[in-house]
Enzyme design. Sequence first.
Site: not given
Length: 232
Positions: A53, A86, A88-89, A104, A175-177
């Site tokens: 991280y 979702q 974390v940036d 998240h 942009g999420t699966s």
Amino acid sequence: MKKIVFLTGAGMSVESGFKTFRGSDGLWEDYPVEQVATHEALENDPALVINFYNRLRKKLFASQPNEGHKLISALEKDYDVTVITQNVDDLHERGGSSHVIHLHGELKKMCSSADAYNPDYIETLTEDNWEVIPGTKAKDGSMLRPFIVFFGEAVPMIEEAAREVSQADLFVIVGTSLNVYPAAGLVRYVPIGAPIYLIDPNEVTQGKKCDVTVIRKGATEGLQELFASIKP
Ligand code: APR
């Protein structure tokens, strides 16, 4: 003012130089996700996890929000906009969005490993102070850990997110699966009659049961196309 709610994932930050989780190589920034995003990993090899991280955070400070992030924030002129991410940036915030819900966690923050959500023990790192030495303690004496929701952990922000979605006039997925729950289940809270759009350059096989208009493009291009069609 009409309310637009976004649900974004790793694909949102691709144009800023970040990798997705479930790309063709199956690695997340060069690591299998279970090696760096589980509680077991943190217990077994804290240095590996903390340093992973650290590297990602260093990269984040050197990265910039992309046009897609800015397009979303520009909508605040005409709409009540909520971004549920979702990621974390902090690229939505730096791109100008004022209401961002992080499902998240947040890469810039560290917390107590014994009491993760106690605000007294949450520390925010800065560009000049991005690195955490493994073994550093939080103010309560426990190990300082990344403020990241690991696999298998509860997602406390999901209730607030669901409330937002249930008030949406328009819901946009970018942009999420849609593989990871509970985030992927948020689509079920969209009020009947509110349109749902999904922007992704690849086929998203999850979430097929809902009535979704798919725009098969990258984030920026897809958002441009969508916003041109919904002009207030
Ligand atoms: N623009 C938009 N979408 C893109 C782009 C792009 N330029 N490039 C790739 N994508 C899409 C991919 O096609 C894929 O459908 O982004 C999606 C990313 O999916 P995942 O890698 O599964 O990421 P995400 O859905 O955000 O993962 C959810 O899983 O590992 C956990 O906690 C982590 O928040 C993460 C969660």
